[in-house]
Design a protein around this motif. Sequence first.
Motif, PDB file in Angstrom:
ATOM      1  N   GLN A  48     -24.132 -30.569  35.570  1.00  0.00           N
ATOM      2  CA  GLN A  48     -24.798 -30.348  34.462  1.00  0.00           C
ATOM      3  C   GLN A  48     -23.946 -29.000  33.777  1.00  0.00           C
ATOM      4  O   GLN A  48     -24.187 -27.876  34.566  1.00  0.00           O
ATOM      5  N   ARG A  49     -23.492 -29.170  32.892  1.00  0.00           N
ATOM      6  CA  ARG A  49     -22.775 -28.125  31.887  1.00  0.00           C
ATOM      7  C   ARG A  49     -22.983 -27.910  30.523  1.00  0.00           C
ATOM      8  O   ARG A  49     -22.149 -27.477  29.653  1.00  0.00           O
ATOM      9  N   CYS A  50     -23.982 -28.621  30.125  1.00  0.00           N
ATOM     10  CA  CYS A  50     -24.206 -28.953  28.723  1.00  0.00           C
ATOM     11  C   CYS A  50     -25.306 -27.979  28.030  1.00  0.00           C
ATOM     12  O   CYS A  50     -26.105 -28.491  27.157  1.00  0.00           O
ATOM     13  N   ASP A  51     -25.888 -26.950  28.920  1.00  0.00           N
ATOM     14  CA  ASP A  51     -27.357 -26.246  28.610  1.00  0.00           C
ATOM     15  C   ASP A  51     -26.985 -25.167  27.868  1.00  0.00           C
ATOM     16  O   ASP A  51     -25.653 -24.807  27.742  1.00  0.00           O
ATOM     17  N   GLN A 110     -25.182 -19.819  23.798  1.00  0.00           N
ATOM     18  CA  GLN A 110     -24.681 -19.013  24.569  1.00  0.00           C
ATOM     19  C   GLN A 110     -23.295 -19.451  25.046  1.00  0.00           C
ATOM     20  O   GLN A 110     -22.271 -18.532  25.158  1.00  0.00           O
ATOM     21  N   ARG A 111     -23.226 -20.788  25.046  1.00  0.00           N
ATOM     22  CA  ARG A 111     -21.731 -21.126  25.459  1.00  0.00           C
ATOM     23  C   ARG A 111     -21.013 -21.113  23.822  1.00  0.00           C
ATOM     24  O   ARG A 111     -19.616 -20.851  24.031  1.00  0.00           O
ATOM     25  N   ILE A 112     -21.458 -21.293  22.897  1.00  0.00           N
ATOM     26  CA  ILE A 112     -20.821 -21.157  21.769  1.00  0.00           C
ATOM     27  C   ILE A 112     -20.334 -19.754  21.506  1.00  0.00           C
ATOM     28  O   ILE A 112     -19.397 -19.288  21.293  1.00  0.00           O
ATOM     29  N   ARG A 113     -21.134 -18.714  21.679  1.00  0.00           N
ATOM     30  CA  ARG A 113     -21.034 -17.195  21.726  1.00  0.00           C
ATOM     31  C   ARG A 113     -19.738 -17.032  22.796  1.00  0.00           C
ATOM     32  O   ARG A 113     -18.835 -16.086  22.470  1.00  0.00           O
ATOM     33  N   GLY A 114     -19.907 -17.414  23.947  1.00  0.00           N
ATOM     34  CA  GLY A 114     -18.743 -17.280  24.884  1.00  0.00           C
ATOM     35  C   GLY A 114     -17.497 -17.862  24.320  1.00  0.00           C
ATOM     36  O   GLY A 114     -16.226 -17.252  24.491  1.00  0.00           O
ATOM     37  N   LEU A 115     -17.658 -18.849  23.910  1.00  0.00           N
ATOM     38  CA  LEU A 115     -16.160 -19.645  23.114  1.00  0.00           C
ATOM     39  C   LEU A 115     -15.660 -18.627  21.983  1.00  0.00           C
ATOM     40  O   LEU A 115     -14.370 -18.649  22.148  1.00  0.00           O
ATOM     41  N   MET A 116     -16.460 -18.112  21.448  1.00  0.00           N
ATOM     42  CA  MET A 116     -15.807 -17.055  20.282  1.00  0.00           C
ATOM     43  C   MET A 116     -15.381 -15.923  20.936  1.00  0.00           C
ATOM     44  O   MET A 116     -14.481 -15.406  20.217  1.00  0.00           O
ATOM     45  N   ARG A 168     -17.718 -23.216  30.865  1.00  0.00           N
ATOM     46  CA  ARG A 168     -17.859 -22.352  32.214  1.00  0.00           C
ATOM     47  C   ARG A 168     -19.412 -22.200  32.770  1.00  0.00           C
ATOM     48  O   ARG A 168     -20.149 -22.587  31.982  1.00  0.00           O
ATOM     49  N   SER A 169     -19.196 -21.782  33.989  1.00  0.00           N
ATOM     50  CA  SER A 169     -20.378 -21.386  34.611  1.00  0.00           C
ATOM     51  C   SER A 169     -21.327 -20.403  34.047  1.00  0.00           C
ATOM     52  O   SER A 169     -20.712 -19.272  33.918  1.00  0.00           O
ATOM     53  N   LEU A 170     -22.678 -20.531  33.841  1.00  0.00           N
ATOM     54  CA  LEU A 170     -23.402 -19.527  33.007  1.00  0.00           C
ATOM     55  C   LEU A 170     -24.332 -18.999  34.231  1.00  0.00           C
ATOM     56  O   LEU A 170     -25.316 -18.038  34.100  1.00  0.00           O
ATOM     57  N   GLU A 171     -24.165 -19.365  35.303  1.00  0.00           N
ATOM     58  CA  GLU A 171     -24.790 -18.826  36.668  1.00  0.00           C
ATOM     59  C   GLU A 171     -24.549 -17.627  36.989  1.00  0.00           C
ATOM     60  O   GLU A 171     -23.180 -17.209  36.886  1.00  0.00           O
ATOM     61  N   PRO A 172     -24.933 -16.802  37.865  1.00  0.00           N
ATOM     62  CA  PRO A 172     -24.608 -15.820  38.329  1.00  0.00           C
ATOM     63  C   PRO A 172     -23.205 -15.987  39.192  1.00  0.00           C
ATOM     64  O   PRO A 172     -23.260 -17.014  40.234  1.00  0.00           O
ATOM     65  N   LYS A 173     -22.315 -15.249  39.046  1.00  0.00           N
ATOM     66  CA  LYS A 173     -21.032 -15.423  39.793  1.00  0.00           C
ATOM     67  C   LYS A 173     -21.251 -15.624  41.266  1.00  0.00           C
ATOM     68  O   LYS A 173     -20.488 -16.426  41.985  1.00  0.00           O
ATOM     69  N   GLY A 174     -22.209 -14.826  42.062  1.00  0.00           N
ATOM     70  CA  GLY A 174     -22.456 -14.748  43.255  1.00  0.00           C
ATOM     71  C   GLY A 174     -22.991 -16.226  44.045  1.00  0.00           C
ATOM     72  O   GLY A 174     -23.183 -16.505  45.062  1.00  0.00           O
ATOM     73  N   ALA A 175     -23.452 -17.165  42.823  1.00  0.00           N
ATOM     74  CA  ALA A 175     -24.232 -18.332  43.141  1.00  0.00           C
ATOM     75  C   ALA A 175     -23.169 -19.491  42.837  1.00  0.00           C
ATOM     76  O   ALA A 175     -23.422 -20.503  42.455  1.00  0.00           O
ATOM     77  N   MET A 176     -21.794 -19.215  42.919  1.00  0.00           N
ATOM     78  CA  MET A 176     -20.848 -20.295  42.525  1.00  0.00           C
ATOM     79  C   MET A 176     -20.691 -21.527  43.543  1.00  0.00           C
ATOM     80  O   MET A 176     -20.479 -22.544  43.005  1.00  0.00           O
ATOM     81  N   LEU A 177     -21.059 -21.348  44.642  1.00  0.00           N
ATOM     82  CA  LEU A 177     -21.119 -22.373  45.840  1.00  0.00           C
ATOM     83  C   LEU A 177     -22.377 -23.090  45.802  1.00  0.00           C
ATOM     84  O   LEU A 177     -23.393 -22.270  45.802  1.00  0.00           O
TER      85      LEU A 177
END
Length: 682
Positions: A46-49, A53-59, A243-252
Amino acid sequence: MTPTREIYWNISAVWVMYVLLIPTMLIFAYGIYRHFRLWQLGRPEQRCDLIFQRIRGLMVYGFGHARILTHRYAGLFHILIFSGFAILFAGTVVVMIHEDLGLRIMRGNFYLYFQSLALDVFGLLSIIGILMVIYRRAVLKPKMLENGWQDAVVPLLLLVILLTGFVVEGLRIVATQDSSADWSPVGLAVGKFLSLFLFTDALRPSHVFLWWLHLLLVFGLIAWLPYSKLLHIFTSAANIYFRSLEPKGAMLKPMDLATAGTFGVKTIDQLTWKGLLDLDACTECGRCQDVCPAFAVGKPLSPKALILDMRHYLHASGPRLPAGKATATAEDLPLTGKAIKEETLWSCTTCMACMQECPVFIEHVPKIVDMRRYLVMEESKFPETMQRALRSLEARGHPYAGASASRVDWCKGLNVKTLADNGPADYLYWVGCSTALNARNQEVARAFTRLLQKAGVDFAILGQEESCSGDPARRIGNEYLFEKLARRNIKVLQSHKVEKIVTTCPHCFNTLKNEYPQFGAAFEVCHHSQLLAELIKQGRLKPSSGLEGKVTFHDPCYLGRYNDTYEEPREIVRALPGTELVEMQQNRERSFCCGAGGGLMWVEEESDKRVNNKRAEHALESGSDIVSVACPFCMTMLDDGVKSKKGERDVKVLDIAELLDRADNARARLTGESTLARGGEL
C-alpha cells in the motif's frame, strides 16, 4: 500589429511529422510497458494513501530538488537542465494548443514574454547545465561516478537538440527579418552569426534541413527514453511520490510467520512492486556509495552497486516470470547469494546514510534486511559470532553470550526502584542489554540515575524482568525471534501499566517507539538526551561547572537519522559552563556510523576495515578533548577506536549523561583522574 509568428514557416508536408509521431509514441509506450510489467512481478504494497502529502513531497523533492541541491554543483546543473526542458516542453504544448487545437494563444505579450524570451533564456540555461555535466564527467571525474557510453551520448544528444533548435530559430529570424527578434536574444545572436557565413539563398534550405534534423533528433530521443538512463525522469518522480510516509524507524515490516511460504527475499519476485520500482528509479549518482561507512573502509558493499546489480538481475530474469504474480517460479533464479553475495549483505550497519542521501528515496536497508531474513531463517547462513549472539538471545534474553552479570548489578547502592516491588512510576528506565551488561556502559547508567534522582524524577526499572528489545535479532534477520521478544516485552510492560519509557540506548529507543506499535503497543518513549535537555530547560538540573576543553558530539544513527534527534544532545553540551562544542566534519544527518549497527556489534572485523577506527579519526581531527556519545554501541566502538588512534593525546570518550553528572562536581576537570570503570562485558 499583434506580435506572433507562423508556426510552420518554410516547412511543407507537415503531415509527415504526424506520421512519424505514431511509431515514436508506440516505441515509447512499449518501453514504459516493459518496465511496468516488471514492477508487477512484485508483491502488493500500500503506497497510494495520503495523496496530498505525496503530491507535496513530489513538489519539494522532485520539482524543488530539495535533496539534489545538497550537492551544489550537481544540484545546480540538474536544476538548470530540468527547468530548461520543463519550460521548453511547456512551449511545445503552447504551440500544439495554438496550431493543432486552433486556440490562438501565441500572440501579443504572451508570445513575447514566454514563447520568445522565456524559451530562449531557459534553453540557454539548459545548455549551460549540460556543459557543466560534460565538464564534470570529462574533467572532474568524481570517484562516485562511473562513465559508460550512455553517460557521453545522453548529454551530447541533448546538447545537439538544443543547439539545432537555436540554429533553426536563428535562421528563421534572419530570413524573415522578424520584427520581434529582440525578444529572442539567443536565437537572434545565432542567426546573425550564421548570416556571416551563409548566403541569403542558403538560409531557407538550411532552415528546412535543420528543422527536420531537429525534429528527428527529438523524436529519436522520445522513442529511446524508456530504454536509456533518461527513464529516471519518470521513475524518479514516481519513486518520490510513492516514498514511505511512515516513521523512518518503522521501515522494517513484520512478516506473517504463520502463513508465509518462505521467509525473507530469495528471488526477485519476492520484493514488493515498490521495491522493484526502486531499482529502475536509481540515477546512478553515487551519493549513497559516497556516504556508506562500509564502502569507505573497503568492505564489499556499495549501496549503488547493490541496487544496480539487483536492477540488472530484474531485467535479465524478470521477463521469464509471469507478470502480476508472486510465485515460486523464480526458484531457479536466486537473487540472494547469487546476484547479491552474502558478504555484501553482512557488511551493512543499517545506518541508513544511503537512504538519507538518496535524492529519489530508494529504500536500500529494508532490501538488505529482507535478504538477510532469507539467509538466516531459511538457510542458516550467517556469521558464527552473530549465531552465538542469537542463541544467547533465545536462551538468556540478551545477546552477550559470555556475560555473567545480572541486569541489576549496575545499580547496587543507588536505591533504584523496580516496578515489580514498587508499582508504577512516572518513567520506566529501560536500561538495555548493552548498558546493563557492559562494565563501561554501566557507568553511564549510574550517571543517568544520579541525574534523575537529583532532578526528582519518579522512575523505576524492570530489573530481571527486562529482556532484549529485539533490535539485534531483527537487524540480523531473525524476524521470528524479534517478534517473540517484542511480544514478551509488550506483555510485561502492559502488565505494569507502563506509559512513559526513557532509555539510554537509541536502538532500544527506536524499537520501542517505532516498531512495537506494529504489534499493537504504543508507549511514550524518549531518549535520555531528550529528557536531560528538558530537565535543564525546566531548571531541575543546573550544571554548576563544565569540563574545561573542547567537546565534539557523535550523532548515533538510530537517534539521528532514524529519529531526527540532533539538537538535544548539543543543548546539554552547551549548557556546561566553560565547555566548547566543536563539530566533526560529518555530523547530524550526515554523521558517520560507529560500525556497530545491523548486528555488526557481534562480528569480528579485519583490523584494516573497521568502521569505528575511521570514525575515531574524524573525532580526533576535530581537535576535541572529549568525544561525547549518546549510545552504548557508540561508546564501545568509539572508546576502542579512539584508544587505537589517539597516540599520545589525552582524549576521553564520555556519554552526555556522564558530562552532565561530572559537571555537578566542581572538582571534576578534564585533567583530573578518571573514575571510569574499564573493561568489556562482565
